[in-house]
Design an enzyme around this catalytic site. Structure first.
Site, PDB file in Angstrom:
ATOM      1  N   ARG A 175      -5.429  -2.277   8.677  1.00  0.00           N
ATOM      2  CA  ARG A 175      -6.507  -3.228   8.393  1.00  0.00           C
ATOM      3  C   ARG A 175      -6.050  -4.241   7.354  1.00  0.00           C
ATOM      4  NH1 ARG A 175      -8.245   1.830   6.658  1.00  0.00           N
ATOM      5  NH2 ARG A 175      -7.831   2.133   4.444  1.00  0.00           N
ATOM      6  N   ASP A 182       0.819  -1.210   0.000  1.00  0.00           N
ATOM      7  CA  ASP A 182       0.000   0.000   0.000  1.00  0.00           C
ATOM      8  C   ASP A 182       0.855   1.263   0.000  1.00  0.00           C
ATOM      9  OD1 ASP A 182      -2.316   1.422   0.018  1.00  0.00           O
ATOM     10  OD2 ASP A 182      -2.812   1.041   2.110  1.00  0.00           O
ATOM     11  N   TRP A 213     -11.363  -2.640  -9.032  1.00  0.00           N
ATOM     12  CA  TRP A 213     -12.020  -2.283 -10.309  1.00  0.00           C
ATOM     13  C   TRP A 213     -12.745  -0.956 -10.189  1.00  0.00           C
ATOM     14  CZ3 TRP A 213     -10.444  -5.217 -14.209  1.00  0.00           C
ATOM     15  CH2 TRP A 213     -10.111  -6.547 -13.963  1.00  0.00           C
ATOM     16  N   ARG A 249       1.902  -4.747   6.385  1.00  0.00           N
ATOM     17  CA  ARG A 249       1.180  -3.684   5.662  1.00  0.00           C
ATOM     18  C   ARG A 249       1.887  -2.356   5.891  1.00  0.00           C
ATOM     19  NH1 ARG A 249      -5.130  -2.511   4.426  1.00  0.00           N
ATOM     20  NH2 ARG A 249      -4.662  -0.904   2.911  1.00  0.00           N
ATOM     21  N   ARG A 289       0.235   7.665  -2.554  1.00  0.00           N
ATOM     22  CA  ARG A 289       0.762   8.720  -1.682  1.00  0.00           C
ATOM     23  C   ARG A 289       2.236   8.993  -1.949  1.00  0.00           C
ATOM     24  NH1 ARG A 289      -1.644   5.929   3.381  1.00  0.00           N
ATOM     25  NH2 ARG A 289      -2.011   4.377   1.761  1.00  0.00           N
ATOM     26  N   GLU A 341       0.858 -13.283  12.370  1.00  0.00           N
ATOM     27  CA  GLU A 341       1.341 -12.113  13.095  1.00  0.00           C
ATOM     28  C   GLU A 341       1.261 -10.928  12.131  1.00  0.00           C
ATOM     29  OE1 GLU A 341       2.221 -11.949  16.267  1.00  0.00           O
ATOM     30  OE2 GLU A 341       1.871 -14.099  16.547  1.00  0.00           O
ATOM     31  N   HIS A 347       2.893   3.299  -8.829  1.00  0.00           N
ATOM     32  CA  HIS A 347       2.700   1.860  -9.094  1.00  0.00           C
ATOM     33  C   HIS A 347       3.948   1.265  -9.765  1.00  0.00           C
ATOM     34  CE1 HIS A 347      -1.297   2.127  -7.646  1.00  0.00           C
ATOM     35  NE2 HIS A 347      -1.803   2.781  -8.685  1.00  0.00           N
ATOM     36  N   LEU A 364      12.097 -19.667  -3.900  1.00  0.00           N
ATOM     37  CA  LEU A 364      10.900 -19.052  -3.295  1.00  0.00           C
ATOM     38  C   LEU A 364       9.696 -19.095  -4.238  1.00  0.00           C
ATOM     39  CD1 LEU A 364      10.637 -15.794  -1.342  1.00  0.00           C
ATOM     40  CD2 LEU A 364       9.598 -15.777  -3.599  1.00  0.00           C
ATOM     41  N   ARG A 420     -11.569   1.759  -9.240  1.00  0.00           N
ATOM     42  CA  ARG A 420     -10.666   2.886  -9.534  1.00  0.00           C
ATOM     43  C   ARG A 420     -10.920   3.416 -10.957  1.00  0.00           C
ATOM     44  NH1 ARG A 420      -5.098   2.305  -6.236  1.00  0.00           N
ATOM     45  NH2 ARG A 420      -6.078   1.571  -4.338  1.00  0.00           N
TER      46      ARG A 420
HETATM   47  C1  FPP Z   1      -1.979   0.261  -3.224  1.00  0.00           C
HETATM   48  O1  FPP Z   1      -1.501   1.561  -3.313  1.00  0.00           O
HETATM   49  C2  FPP Z   1      -1.464  -0.518  -4.302  1.00  0.00           C
HETATM   50  C3  FPP Z   1      -2.204  -1.147  -5.242  1.00  0.00           C
HETATM   51  C4  FPP Z   1      -3.678  -1.113  -5.291  1.00  0.00           C
HETATM   52  C5  FPP Z   1      -1.583  -1.899  -6.303  1.00  0.00           C
HETATM   53  C6  FPP Z   1      -0.327  -2.605  -5.943  1.00  0.00           C
HETATM   54  C7  FPP Z   1       0.399  -2.735  -7.202  1.00  0.00           C
HETATM   55  C8  FPP Z   1       1.733  -2.665  -7.359  1.00  0.00           C
HETATM   56  C9  FPP Z   1       2.678  -2.558  -6.231  1.00  0.00           C
HETATM   57  C10 FPP Z   1       2.355  -2.677  -8.694  1.00  0.00           C
HETATM   58  C11 FPP Z   1       1.780  -3.645  -9.627  1.00  0.00           C
HETATM   59  C12 FPP Z   1       1.930  -5.020  -9.193  1.00  0.00           C
HETATM   60  C13 FPP Z   1       2.681  -5.937  -9.832  1.00  0.00           C
HETATM   61  C14 FPP Z   1       2.749  -7.347  -9.337  1.00  0.00           C
HETATM   62  C15 FPP Z   1       3.444  -5.563 -11.015  1.00  0.00           C
HETATM   63  P1  FPP Z   1      -2.543   2.722  -3.508  1.00  0.00           P
HETATM   64  O2  FPP Z   1      -2.669   3.008  -4.955  1.00  0.00           O
HETATM   65  O3  FPP Z   1      -3.840   2.350  -2.851  1.00  0.00           O
HETATM   66  O4  FPP Z   1      -1.836   3.883  -2.754  1.00  0.00           O
HETATM   67  P2  FPP Z   1      -2.542   5.031  -1.924  1.00  0.00           P
HETATM   68  O5  FPP Z   1      -3.319   4.363  -0.839  1.00  0.00           O
HETATM   69  O6  FPP Z   1      -1.375   5.802  -1.402  1.00  0.00           O
HETATM   70  O7  FPP Z   1      -3.378   5.795  -2.886  1.00  0.00           O
END
Ligand code: FPP
Length: 244
Positions: free
Chosen positions: A198, A24, A73, A192, A28, A211, A41, A135, A75
Site C-alpha cells: 500500500r 518500511d 505521532w 516499498r 521487524r 510505477e 531505525h 541528486l 507511536r
Molecule cells: C517504518 O518502519 C519506518 C519508519 C516509520 C521510519 C523511517 C525512518 C528511518 C529509515 C530512519 C530515520 C530517517 C532518517 C531520514 C534519518 P517501521 O518502524 O514501521 O517498521 P515495522 O513496520 O517493521 O515495525
C-alpha cells in the site's frame, strides 16, 4: 550505454528520473535480531545514506524518502523522540557527508510541528546544500499526502479570495505548483520494501502514474543491488499514462 555497477547491466538511458521510497520494516528487522526497534531505525538511516550515494553515482536526479508520516505521532513517545533525534543527527551528518558528495537536501512536509532545533537544522542543511548540482534528496518529515492536498486547497482558495487567482486557472498543473514537490517531476518509480502492499498516504497526488515496486526485504537490509533490481524491472514496463 550501460552502467557497470552490477552483474547485470542497467540501461542508463531509461533511468527513472525520480524514485520515491517508503522505508518500511525497520521494526521487524530489529525484532528478528532481538534488538530494540531503535536499532532498526538506526540501521535504516545507514541504508538511506548508502542508497542516496549510490543513486547519485548512477545518475538518478531525485530521491524522495518517507521518514516520518503525519500518522507516526501515534507511536510511543520514546520511539517518536528517537526518530526525531535520528533525523537531527542525519541532517547534521549530511552537512559533512552528503554535501561533500554534491547532494542537495530538502525536507518536505509540515515542519511547523517539529522542534525549533530541528527546524533550524533543516534550514541550515537546505541552505548549505542548495547550490550543489547532484541528486536531490527529499526527506518527507511530518508528511501526509492528504495533509499536503488539504494545504494546497486552502492556499488556492486563499489566492482566489485575496490574490486575484481565477478559479478557471485551477487545473492539475496549478495544483502541482501548490504541492511540496513543486517544480519536480512526479515519481517515476515508488519502492516499498518489507512486504506491505500500500501507499500509506505517501505522495497521493504525485503517484497518479508512478510505477510501483514491492519486495519482502526489510529496509535496513535493502541493498544497492535491490535498487538496481527495481530499476531493471521498471525498465521493462510500458508506461501508457491512460493511452494505448
Ligand atoms: C517504518 O518502519 C519506518 C519508519 C516509520 C521510519 C523511517 C525512518 C528511518 C529509515 C530512519 C530515520 C530517517 C532518517 C531520514 C534519518 P517501521 O518502524 O514501521 O517498521 P515495522 O513496520 O517493521 O515495525
Amino acid at each position: 550505454m550501460g552502467i557497470n555497477k552490477s552483474k547485470e547491466k542497467i540501461d542508463a538511458s531509461g533511468l527513472p528520473e525520480h524514485i520515491a521510497i517508503i522505508m518500511d520494516g525497520n521494526g521487524r528487522w530489529a525484532q528478528k535480531r532481538g534488538l530494540p526497534r531503535s536499532a532498526g531505525h538506526r540501521a535504516g538511516a545507514q541504508t538511506i545514506r548508502k542508497i542516496t550515494e549510490f543513486s547519485n553515482e548512477i545518475g538518478i536526479k531525485v530521491l524522495t524518502v518517507y521518514a516520518f508520516s503525519t500518522e507516526n505521532w501515534k507511536r510511543p513517545e520514546g520511539e517518536v523522540n528517537f526518530l526525531m533525534d535520528l533525523l537531527l543527527e542525519f541532517l547534521k551528518d549530511a552537512e559533512r557527508q552528503l554535501a561533500g558528495k554534491n547532494i542537495v537536501i530538502k525536507v518536505i512536509g509540515d515542519i511547523k510541528l517539529l522542534s525549533e532545533e530541528i527546524q533550524q537544522q533543516i534550514h541550515k542543511t537546505e541552505t548549505l546544500t542548495q547550490n550543489n548540482s547532484g541528486l536531490l534528496l527529499n526527506i518527507a518529515i511530518n508528511y501526509g499526502g492528504r495533509d499536503e492536498i488539504i494545504n494546497a486547497v486552502k492556499r488556492i482558495v486563499s489566492d482566489v479570495q485575496y490574490s486575484g487567482l481565477n478559479i478557471e486557472e485551477v487545473d492539475e498543473y496549478l495544483m502541482s505548483r501548490y504541492m511540496y514537490t513543486k517544480g519536480l517531476k512526479d515519481p517515476d518509480l515508488i519502492i516499498r520494501p518489507s512486504g506491505e502492499l500500500r501507499l500509506s498516504n505517501f505522495l497521493l497526488w504525485q503517484s497518479a502514474y508512478s510505477e510501483l515496486w514491492f519486495s519482502n526485504i526489510n529496509w535496513p537490509d535493502f541493498t544497492t543491488e535491490n535498487l538496481l533490481e527495481a530499476i531493471r524491472d521498471y525498465q521493462q514496463r510500458h508506461r501508457r499514462y491512460g493511452g494505448i
